[in-house]
Design a protein around this motif. Structure first.
Motif, PDB file in Angstrom:
ATOM      1  N   TYR A 182       0.842  -1.193   0.000  1.00 51.09           N
ATOM      2  CA  TYR A 182       0.000   0.000   0.000  1.00 51.09           C
ATOM      3  C   TYR A 182       0.876   1.241   0.000  1.00 51.09           C
ATOM      4  N   VAL A 183       0.637   2.124  -0.951  1.00 48.72           N
ATOM      5  CA  VAL A 183       1.343   3.398  -1.019  1.00 48.72           C
ATOM      6  C   VAL A 183       0.416   4.450  -0.408  1.00 48.72           C
ATOM      7  N   LEU A 239      -1.368  -1.194  -4.305  1.00 49.96           N
ATOM      8  CA  LEU A 239      -2.608  -0.425  -4.175  1.00 49.96           C
ATOM      9  C   LEU A 239      -2.232   0.968  -3.700  1.00 49.96           C
ATOM     10  N   ALA A 240      -2.546   1.974  -4.490  1.00 51.33           N
ATOM     11  CA  ALA A 240      -2.186   3.350  -4.157  1.00 51.33           C
ATOM     12  C   ALA A 240      -3.358   4.071  -3.517  1.00 51.33           C
ATOM     13  N   TYR A 241      -3.048   5.029  -2.660  1.00 53.63           N
ATOM     14  CA  TYR A 241      -4.068   5.839  -1.973  1.00 53.63           C
ATOM     15  C   TYR A 241      -5.006   6.503  -2.963  1.00 53.63           C
ATOM     16  N   ASN A 242      -4.473   6.999  -4.075  1.00 52.69           N
ATOM     17  CA  ASN A 242      -5.340   7.606  -5.087  1.00 52.69           C
ATOM     18  C   ASN A 242      -4.744   7.399  -6.469  1.00 52.69           C
ATOM     19  N   ASP A 243      -5.478   7.816  -7.491  1.00 52.37           N
ATOM     20  CA  ASP A 243      -5.049   7.577  -8.865  1.00 52.37           C
ATOM     21  C   ASP A 243      -3.803   8.365  -9.242  1.00 52.37           C
ATOM     22  N   ILE A 249       3.472   6.204  -9.873  1.00 50.68           N
ATOM     23  CA  ILE A 249       4.166   4.933  -9.629  1.00 50.68           C
ATOM     24  C   ILE A 249       4.440   4.217 -10.945  1.00 50.68           C
ATOM     25  N   MET A 250       3.446   4.174 -11.815  1.00 53.58           N
ATOM     26  CA  MET A 250       3.650   3.505 -13.098  1.00 53.58           C
ATOM     27  C   MET A 250       4.751   4.190 -13.909  1.00 53.58           C
ATOM     28  N   LYS A 251       4.744   5.517 -13.901  1.00 52.34           N
ATOM     29  CA  LYS A 251       5.783   6.254 -14.629  1.00 52.34           C
ATOM     30  C   LYS A 251       7.161   6.003 -14.015  1.00 52.34           C
ATOM     31  N   GLU A 262       3.518  -6.266 -16.425  1.00 56.19           N
ATOM     32  CA  GLU A 262       4.307  -7.495 -16.572  1.00 56.19           C
ATOM     33  C   GLU A 262       4.999  -7.889 -15.267  1.00 56.19           C
ATOM     34  N   ASP A 263       5.582  -6.915 -14.582  1.00 58.76           N
ATOM     35  CA  ASP A 263       6.295  -7.177 -13.331  1.00 58.76           C
ATOM     36  C   ASP A 263       5.496  -6.766 -12.099  1.00 58.76           C
ATOM     37  N   VAL A 264       4.784  -5.659 -12.206  1.00 60.29           N
ATOM     38  CA  VAL A 264       4.039  -5.122 -11.064  1.00 60.29           C
ATOM     39  C   VAL A 264       2.635  -4.719 -11.516  1.00 60.29           C
ATOM     40  N   SER A 265       1.625  -5.203 -10.800  1.00 62.49           N
ATOM     41  CA  SER A 265       0.248  -4.763 -11.025  1.00 62.49           C
ATOM     42  C   SER A 265      -0.048  -3.557 -10.135  1.00 62.49           C
ATOM     43  N   VAL A 266      -0.727  -2.566 -10.692  1.00 62.29           N
ATOM     44  CA  VAL A 266      -0.990  -1.331  -9.958  1.00 62.29           C
ATOM     45  C   VAL A 266      -2.494  -1.025  -9.977  1.00 62.29           C
ATOM     46  N   VAL A 267      -3.040  -0.721  -8.793  1.00 59.59           N
ATOM     47  CA  VAL A 267      -4.452  -0.339  -8.648  1.00 59.59           C
ATOM     48  C   VAL A 267      -4.522   1.024  -7.973  1.00 59.59           C
ATOM     49  N   GLY A 268      -5.354   1.899  -8.503  1.00 56.55           N
ATOM     50  CA  GLY A 268      -5.544   3.222  -7.915  1.00 56.55           C
ATOM     51  C   GLY A 268      -6.878   3.335  -7.204  1.00 56.55           C
ATOM     52  N   PHE A 269      -7.258   4.568  -6.912  1.00 53.97           N
ATOM     53  CA  PHE A 269      -8.519   4.814  -6.208  1.00 53.97           C
ATOM     54  C   PHE A 269      -9.084   6.153  -6.662  1.00 53.97           C
ATOM     55  N   ASP A 270     -10.319   6.167  -7.159  1.00 49.66           N
ATOM     56  CA  ASP A 270     -11.121   7.360  -7.484  1.00 49.66           C
ATOM     57  C   ASP A 270     -11.695   7.324  -8.895  1.00 49.66           C
TER      58      ASP A 270
END
Length: 359
Positions: A182-183, A239-243, A249-251, A262-270
């Motif tokens: 969690y970020v 899972l990030a606090y917000n988008d 993070i993706m950048k 491919e290496d890391v899955s990223v989920v945002g919020f909002d």
């Protein structure tokens, strides 16, 4: 009278208590009509102004029909739909909407609200950074509605973050991820605490590992900076606090030659507008932001006109929107070493969004 008249002068002239004069201006619906008329007539005779800037309105009259909307950062796309919904509700009711932002500062937020109290009929505060005690003080003086925050003394509207977090964890677990990082967002964010607790609960239920890094400002730049720490932790699901954090993070991971998804899955919020414009498109927990702004102002007007709050928050449903930033976790030994050239190909991923409703 040589000096500027005060609230006490008006009280003496009208034959009422100073607290009655204050209430006649801040919450006119709570004062007997005859008493209010005496107060305003006395104020008119004395030239008293209720904390208003000269020229804003005639002296001695109650505030114009206006609702204040206080947001933490006007540059944050999260607030765009909230502002649209709030404006529409105010317009339909014949009220003005006064928008201010506080630059993520609880001190600025408090000063701003204190300045607005005499100018509006009620205040909607989105993602407040102030303490509970400070918010209670405001709620005692004016009709207040909180978005993404709960205190019993105010009308509160929020999204079902817990439900959304559980759906996101279900999604990542189905893709084979056994640990989620969690970020975190701002240290003063009430929503951040709710999301972290929900994540710990959801991962514990599924016997998954979870880590937390932060706090961070809720910005793309902060997310970009967090990417290196995620690389050091060898994170596979985030899972990030917000988008905005998630996009950063993706950048940042791409700069480190670490692939998403491919290496890391990223989920945002909002589910802000930028989520479908970035590459890869961002998987996120979608909050009903327009409805939140609309409902917040509608409820604030109702409270200003005498309605009583139930003491229970209004929880709006969320949904998980699955896009391209999440994929099946590679088994150990199958992922190419980070920093080497990859041959692109289709990534296994869940294609069907998981809906979520209000609990």
């Amino acid at each position: 009278m040589d000096r500027r008249p005060t609230i006490y002068d008006v009280a003496r002239e009208a034959g009422v208590a100073a607290s009655t004069v204050s209430r006649a201006y801040s919450r006119p619906g709570r004062v007997n009509a005859d008493t209010a008329r005496k107060v305003f007539q006395a104020a008119e005779q004395l030239g008293y102004r209720s904390g208003q800037l000269d020229g804003q309105q005639p002296a001695g009259r109650p505030p114009q029909k206006a609702i204040g909307l206080v947001i933490a950062d006007v540059t944050n796309p999260f607030y765009g739909d909230i502002i649209k919904g709030a404006y529409e509700a105010a317009r339909e009711a014949g009220y003005q909407l006064i928008l201010t932002h506080t630059n993520e500062s609880p001190e600025v937020e408090r000063t701003t609200i204190e300045h607005e109290l005499a100018q509006v009929d009620g205040i909607v505060i989105a993602s407040s950074r102030m303490t509970d005690s400070a918010l209670r003080m405001v709620a005692k003086q004016k009709a207040v509605v909180l978005l993404n925050r709960i205190i019993p003394e105010a009308n509160c509207v929020l999204s079902d973050a817990e439900r959304g977090i559980h759906r996101a964890v279900e999604h990542l677990a189905a893709l084979g991820h056994d640990r989620i990082t969690y970020v975190a967002g701002p240290e003063t964010s009430w929503s951040d605490g709710v999301r972290w607790r929900a994540l710990r609960e959801a991962t514990a239920e599924r016997e998954l590992e979870t880590k937390r890094i932060g706090p961070h400002e809720p910005t793309v730049l902060a997310g970009f900076g967090a990417a290196r720490r995620l690389a050091e932790l060898d994170a596979t699901a985030v899972l990030a606090y917000n988008d905005q954090l998630a996009i950063g993070i993706m950048k940042g991971l791409r700069k480190l030659d670490i692939g998403v998804p491919e290496d890391v899955s990223v989920v945002g919020f909002d589910n802000i507008i930028l989520d479908e414009l970035v590459e890869p498109q961002l998987t996120t927990i979608a909050s009903p932001l327009y409805r939140m702004g609309l409902t917040g102002v509608q409820n604030c007007i109702a409270v200003a006109q005498g309605a009583r709050t139930s003491g229970q928050p209004l929880v709006l449903p969320v949904r998980l929107v699955v896009r391209q930033s999440t994929a099946r976790r590679r088994r150990r030994g199958t992922s190419p070493a980070r920093g080497t050239t990859r041959v692109s190909g289709p990534a296994g991923r869940a294609a069907t969004p998981l809906g979520a409703g209000s609990r």
